[in-house]
Write an enzyme that holds these catalytic residues in place. Structure first.
Site, short mmCIF file in Angstrom:
data_model
loop_
_atom_site.label_atom_id
_atom_site.label_comp_id
_atom_site.label_asym_id
_atom_site.label_seq_id
_atom_site.Cartn_x
_atom_site.Cartn_y
_atom_site.Cartn_z
N THR A 46 0.86 -1.18 0.00
CA THR A 46 0.00 0.00 0.00
C THR A 46 0.90 1.24 0.00
O THR A 46 2.05 1.18 0.47
CB THR A 46 -0.96 -0.01 1.20
OG1 THR A 46 -0.20 -0.09 2.40
CG2 THR A 46 -1.93 -1.19 1.11
N THR A 48 1.62 4.32 1.47
CA THR A 48 2.41 4.85 2.59
C THR A 48 3.30 3.77 3.19
O THR A 48 4.46 4.03 3.52
CB THR A 48 1.48 5.46 3.67
OG1 THR A 48 0.66 6.45 3.05
CG2 THR A 48 2.28 6.07 4.80
N CYS A 49 2.78 2.57 3.30
CA CYS A 49 3.55 1.46 3.87
C CYS A 49 4.76 1.14 3.01
O CYS A 49 5.87 0.94 3.52
CB CYS A 49 2.67 0.21 4.00
SG CYS A 49 1.14 0.48 4.92
N HIS A 50 4.55 1.10 1.70
CA HIS A 50 5.58 0.68 0.76
C HIS A 50 6.60 1.78 0.45
O HIS A 50 7.78 1.50 0.26
CB HIS A 50 4.92 0.20 -0.54
CG HIS A 50 5.87 -0.40 -1.52
ND1 HIS A 50 6.57 -1.56 -1.26
CD2 HIS A 50 6.25 0.01 -2.75
CE1 HIS A 50 7.33 -1.85 -2.31
NE2 HIS A 50 7.15 -0.92 -3.23
#
Length: 161
Positions: A46, A48-50
């Site tokens: 996703t 922001t996570c990535h």
């Protein structure tokens, strides 16, 4: 109710895909006798996570370990196959362990689950970071907004050490 500073991390057994195949990971074993940074993200790959959260911990793993951290663990409510692929894609190597919470059991036990159904994600993990010393939570920071990495990123974690 969410886990709090001073609480013990719940005993949960998760499944992780390694080069040796699908293996069980018990939280008791993961944290026993070690100082660990555990951070949770809503989902592998996703935005922001990535692009922000995981890369920050990969880049600053050496600094965290120099301050006494034994392991850095990223958890998400994703299956073991996705988490392995994400770790490889992100270049996590030995810097960060990607831990799948495939059924959301650990997220629920921590009281850190979130409803991502509005975005088609179902139940996921809130964005957070905690420092765990021998199974006991020493610090916990949970993002107010799942799309930000303000209090749970590697820099903020380093500042708490």
């Amino acid at each position: 109710m969410s886990i709090a500073v001073g609480d013990k991390v719940p005993s949960i057994t998760l499944k992780r895909l390694t080069d040796a195949g699908l293996t069980e990971v018990a939280t008791d074993d993961l944290f026993r006798g070690k100082k660990v940074v555990l951070f949770g993200v809503p989902g592998a790959f996703t935005p922001t996570c990535h692009k922000s959260h995981l890369p920050g911990y990969i880049a600053r793993a050496g600094e965290l370990k120099a301050k006494g951290i034994d392991d850095i663990v990223c958890m998400a409510v994703n299956d073991p196959f996705v988490m392995k692929a994400w770790g490889e894609s992100a270049g996590a190597g030995d810097a960060v362990t990607l831990l799948p919470d495939g059924n959301g059991e650990l997220s629920r036990a921590l009281g850190l689950e979130m409803d991502g159904s509005g975005a088609g994600l179902g139940t996921r993990c809130k964005r957070f970071s905690m420092i765990v010393d021998d199974g006991v939570v020493k610090s916990l920071e949970v993002e107010a907004n799942a799309g930000t990495v303000d209090v749970s990123g590697a820099g903020a974690c380093l500042a708490r050490l």
